[in-house]
Design a protein around this motif. Structure first.
Motif, PDB file in Angstrom:
ATOM      1  N   ALA A 116       0.849  -1.190   0.000  1.00  0.00           N
ATOM      2  CA  ALA A 116       0.000   0.000   0.000  1.00  0.00           C
ATOM      3  C   ALA A 116       0.885   1.241   0.000  1.00  0.00           C
ATOM      4  CB  ALA A 116      -0.908   0.012   1.217  1.00  0.00           C
ATOM      5  N   ALA A 117       0.355   2.337  -0.481  1.00  0.00           N
ATOM      6  CA  ALA A 117       1.106   3.587  -0.512  1.00  0.00           C
ATOM      7  C   ALA A 117       0.148   4.760  -0.398  1.00  0.00           C
ATOM      8  CB  ALA A 117       1.897   3.703  -1.808  1.00  0.00           C
ATOM      9  N   THR A 118       0.669   5.871   0.075  1.00  0.00           N
ATOM     10  CA  THR A 118      -0.081   7.120   0.112  1.00  0.00           C
ATOM     11  C   THR A 118       0.544   8.056  -0.901  1.00  0.00           C
ATOM     12  OG1 THR A 118      -0.604   6.877   2.447  1.00  0.00           O
ATOM     13  CG2 THR A 118      -0.762   9.089   1.534  1.00  0.00           C
ATOM     14  N   SER A 172       0.504  11.870  -2.305  1.00  0.00           N
ATOM     15  CA  SER A 172       0.039  13.210  -1.975  1.00  0.00           C
ATOM     16  C   SER A 172       0.025  14.083  -3.226  1.00  0.00           C
ATOM     17  CB  SER A 172       0.920  13.827  -0.888  1.00  0.00           C
ATOM     18  OG  SER A 172       2.257  13.871  -1.333  1.00  0.00           O
ATOM     19  N   TYR A 178      -7.873   4.993  -4.526  1.00  0.00           N
ATOM     20  CA  TYR A 178      -8.919   5.862  -3.979  1.00  0.00           C
ATOM     21  C   TYR A 178      -8.456   7.302  -4.103  1.00  0.00           C
ATOM     22  CZ  TYR A 178     -10.869   1.802  -1.565  1.00  0.00           C
ATOM     23  OH  TYR A 178     -11.430   0.598  -1.267  1.00  0.00           O
ATOM     24  N   SER A 179      -9.393   8.198  -4.257  1.00  0.00           N
ATOM     25  CA  SER A 179      -9.061   9.606  -4.348  1.00  0.00           C
ATOM     26  C   SER A 179     -10.113  10.411  -3.601  1.00  0.00           C
ATOM     27  CB  SER A 179      -9.037  10.026  -5.823  1.00  0.00           C
ATOM     28  OG  SER A 179      -8.836  11.407  -5.928  1.00  0.00           O
ATOM     29  N   PRO A 188      -8.915  16.015   1.158  1.00  0.00           N
ATOM     30  CA  PRO A 188      -8.683  15.876   2.604  1.00  0.00           C
ATOM     31  C   PRO A 188      -9.738  16.652   3.403  1.00  0.00           C
ATOM     32  CG  PRO A 188      -6.661  16.518   1.462  1.00  0.00           C
ATOM     33  CD  PRO A 188      -7.773  16.617   0.470  1.00  0.00           C
TER      34      PRO A 188
END
Length: 92
Positions: free
Chosen positions: A20-22, A24, A50-51, A54
Motif C-alpha cells: 500500500a502507498a499514500t 500526496s 482511492y481519491s 482531505p
C-alpha cells in the motif's frame, strides 16, 4: 496492490501484492495546473486507487472503527453490543 507488481510516479517506486502507498498532491494546485500519476505494471497486476479531498479532521481508531473522537468509538462499540449499530437489516 491486489496482485502483481507496479511502479508509481517519477521515482518509479515499486509496490507488490498486498502493498500500500499514500500519494500526496500539491495543495496549492488548481484546475489550470493539473497533475499526472505515472503507473507502469511490471507483471500482470491489479491495483485499487482511492481519491478524495482531505477533510482535515481528527481521526480516532478503535478495533474496526474509525471515528473523530474516542467517545465516538465507545458509542460505536456500545451500539454494536446493543444491536443498534448501522441501519436495520432488510429481508428480501
Amino acid at each position: 496492490m491486489l496482485a502483481g507488481e507496479m511502479e508509481f510516479g517519477e521515482s518509479k517506486t515499486k509496490i507488490t501484492k498486498t502493498g500500500a502507498a499514500t500519494i500526496s498532491f500539491n495543495e496549492d494546485g488548481s484546475e489550470a495546473n493539473s497533475s499526472e500519476l505515472k503507473i507502469k505494471a511490471s507483471t500482470r497486476s491489479k491495483v485499487l486507487i482511492y481519491s478524495g479531498v482531505p477533510i482535515r479532521e481528527e481521526v480516532a481508531l478503535g478495533g474496526p472503527f474509525v471515528m473523530n473522537t474516542k467517545e465516538e468509538i465507545r458509542e460505536a462499540f456500545r451500539d454494536l453490543q446493543l444491536g443498534e449499530f448501522g441501519p436495520p437489516a432488510v429481508k428480501k
